[in-house]
Design an enzyme around this catalytic site. Structure first.
Site, PDB file in Angstrom:
ATOM      1  N   CYS A   7       1.009  -1.214   0.532  1.00 58.87           N
ATOM      2  CA  CYS A   7       0.423  -0.526   0.208  1.00 58.87           C
ATOM      3  C   CYS A   7       0.371   0.948   0.071  1.00 58.87           C
ATOM      4  O   CYS A   7       1.236   1.512  -0.884  1.00 58.87           O
ATOM      5  CB  CYS A   7      -1.095   0.033   0.901  1.00 58.87           C
ATOM      6  SG  CYS A   7      -2.935   1.297   1.050  1.00 58.87           S
ATOM      7  N   HIS A  40      -3.533  -5.165   1.203  1.00 60.57           N
ATOM      8  CA  HIS A  40      -3.420  -5.460   2.278  1.00 60.57           C
ATOM      9  C   HIS A  40      -3.986  -7.564   2.295  1.00 60.57           C
ATOM     10  O   HIS A  40      -4.411  -7.766   2.206  1.00 60.57           O
ATOM     11  CB  HIS A  40      -3.933  -5.145   3.564  1.00 60.57           C
ATOM     12  CG  HIS A  40      -3.681  -3.522   3.192  1.00 60.57           C
ATOM     13  ND1 HIS A  40      -2.381  -3.238   4.388  1.00 60.57           N
ATOM     14  CD2 HIS A  40      -4.121  -2.003   2.949  1.00 60.57           C
ATOM     15  CE1 HIS A  40      -2.310  -2.018   3.752  1.00 60.57           C
ATOM     16  NE2 HIS A  40      -2.908  -0.834   3.121  1.00 60.57           N
TER      17      HIS A  40
END
Length: 539
Positions: free
Chosen positions: A373, A459
């Protein structure tokens, strides 16, 4: 209340009659980190094992550790963990207000799973800096309290019991008038409150008494019991103190939970992770192969979803630690740049500390680096940010052929895909939109790989067992380590075992009959007032 004991004293009927309303309980704490999340999850798992339809709830959560529900709503990861403990699907109803810090004085406000604005702490609590009429965020206590109580009531209509978690301490008297998560919620919803105290810190009796005595008479009427957490030693030694506490306050202690190592549940607050020598909980097991694998996680500012590395730490022979100095990367077989709520700030931090240069040298040497991310974004060539930091165009580390533009709309998704020949599930929470340029050697989920540098917005991907093992084999080969992933590590099963341990703590060390009475019958009558009460009047 129907559904817990049922007719004839049987438990776990799970029936919700027309118009029926499930019971409820609020778990508060004398301090942050007293164990509210653990106790809430433990009660949820204990009830779920009895066949009770139960749901968790936290009206307002401040956390950088979040999760995406199947309907695309962002909630605190602790509430997703508690939903797993309750064996129900997480939903936005379980955490209607989520505050994601962007620094010491401001947070993004996520309402019912969607971001609605950025506010200063003073503005959120109704002081100067609050939004003007017509802005998207309504932070008035009445509006937010109405929203959270509606969510709680919906959960109580569809479940036999709802176990609510408070935030911080209920005795934060400077914030009481705007409180929607502790005593403000308890009074609005008619909930009994169990106050948890961390005895490992010391002073637990004073904390219990002082917490109660600083509340108004109206608030004190909802404080029904205390629960001691993290006790080491012989619990019988506490009994005289618990009896004196009951004499002083008129309230019982409904359990003494022992200190438990290695619970490994999802923490709420990435800001509170130690930057020095912190090691993720790992199973105590030798490596499956001939060697261990060392993983260094850069402890970037505003670190988010650091639980991504829990699945790595669960592997026998994998050592995970958080680092903040370049020399700590020297013996690392893999460096992880985790998610962050401040990608540009994280880049500045990496450069200031010399970590950026150390990571660049690793890439040249062919030593593995993984960005997730915000960490993925930092590895790219360029970032255009007029949303998060408002810094404009900023150079990335230049290790991946990626350009990132921050969009006002946040991406919230639960993608499923394939990488390294294995099925992968994950979740996405980001404003940055990545454009992949020429030069990538291999696609990697939604990102790419160049040499030994990998990047993705996903994630939770490492929780997919087959993919995690395949990735670690690639890392070990690049690092020249004789490390072999264990073939039978099942991260989902390990999580279930941990949640069962929480249920065991409640079942074995709490007065479960007393907890059931509170959930079923509500606030006990006749609880005495403990002077002096809140200074200056009654909120």
């Amino acid at each position: 209340m129907s559904g817990i004991r049922g007719k004839g004293g049987t438990e776990g009927s799970g029936a919700r009659g027309s118009g029926a309303r499930g019971g409820g309980l609020l778990v508060a704490g004398t301090t942050s980190d007293a164990g509210k999340s653990v106790v809430t999850a433990g009660i949820c798992r204990w009830l779920a094992r009895k066949g009770v339809s139960v749901a968790p709830f936290k009206a307002q959560n401040m956390s950088l550790n979040s999760f995406v529900t199947r309907e695309g709503a962002e909630i605190g990861r602790a509430q997703a963990m508690q939903a797993a403990a309750a064996r129900v699907e997480p939903s936005a109803l379980m955490n209607p207000v989520l505050l994601k810090p962007g620094g010491d004085r401001s947070s993004q406000v996520v309402l019912l799973g969607k971001p609605v604005g950025e506010l200063s702490a003073r503005g959120y609590f109704g002081g100067p800096g609050a939004p003007s009429p017509g802005e998207r965020v309504s932070t008035g206590r009445e509006a937010l309290l109405g929203t959270v109580t509606e969510c709680l009531e919906e959960l109580r209509r569809t479940h036999d019991a709802v176990i609510c978690e408070g935030a911080g301490s209920p005795a934060e008297i400077n914030l009481r008038r705007t409180d929607i998560v502790n005593m403000g919620l308890a009074r609005a919803a008619g909930l009994p409150v169990v106050v948890v105290g961390d005895i490992d810190r010391g002073g637990v009796f004073a904390s219990f008494f002082g917490t109660t005595a600083l509340l108004s008479a109206a608030d004190q009427r909802h404080v029904a019991a205390y629960l001691v957490n993290k006790f080491r030693g012989d619990a019988s030694l506490l009994e005289p103190g618990l009896e004196m506490l009951r004499d002083l306050t008129g309230r019982p202690t409904v359990g003494v939970l022992p200190f438990a190592h290695g619970l490994g549940i999802d923490e709420e607050d990435g800001l509170r992770v130690s930057l020095r020598g912190a090691v993720r909980e790992s199973v105590v097991a030798p490596p499956y192969g001939a060697d261990v694998l060392r993983i260094a996680v850069a402890a970037v500012p505003l670190m988010s979803n650091f639980t991504d590395v829990d699945a790595l730490a669960a592997e026998p022979g994998v050592i995970v630690r958080f680092v903040d100095r370049p020399e700590e990367l020297a013996d690392a077989d893999l460096v992880v740049l985790p998610g962050t709520r401040g990608t540009v700030r994280a880049l500045e931090w990496l450069r200031e500390r010399g970590l950026a240069d150390a990571i660049a040298r690793r890439a040249v040497e062919g030593r593995p680096v993984l960005g997730v991310c915000g960490g993925f974004q930092a590895l790219g060539e360029r970032i255009e940010d007029e949303v998060e930091s408002k810094a404009g165009t900023v150079a990335g580390l230049g290790l991946l052929p990626v350009r990132v533009r921050f969009a006002a709309e946040k991406t919230l998704a639960r993608p499923v895909g394939e990488a390294l020949g294995e099925r992968v599930e994950g979740y996405e929470i980001h404003h940055g939109v990545a454009e992949l340029l020429d030069g990538a050697e291999e696609p990697f989920l939604d990102g790419c790989r160049v040499g030994s540098v990998w990047g993705t917005h996903w994630h939770g991907s490492l929780e997919s067992d087959g993919f995690r093992r395949a990735f670690l084999r690639r890392v070990a080969a690049a690092a020249g380590r004789a490390f072999v992933p264990a073939p039978d590590t099942r991260f989902g099963e390990l999580r279930e075992e941990q949640l069962d341990r929480l249920g065991d703590l409640i079942e074995e060390h709490a007065d479960t009959d007393a907890l059931l009475r509170l959930i079923e019958e509500g606030v006990p009558e006749g609880l005495p007032f403990v002077p002096p009460g809140v200074p200056g009047g009654t909120p």
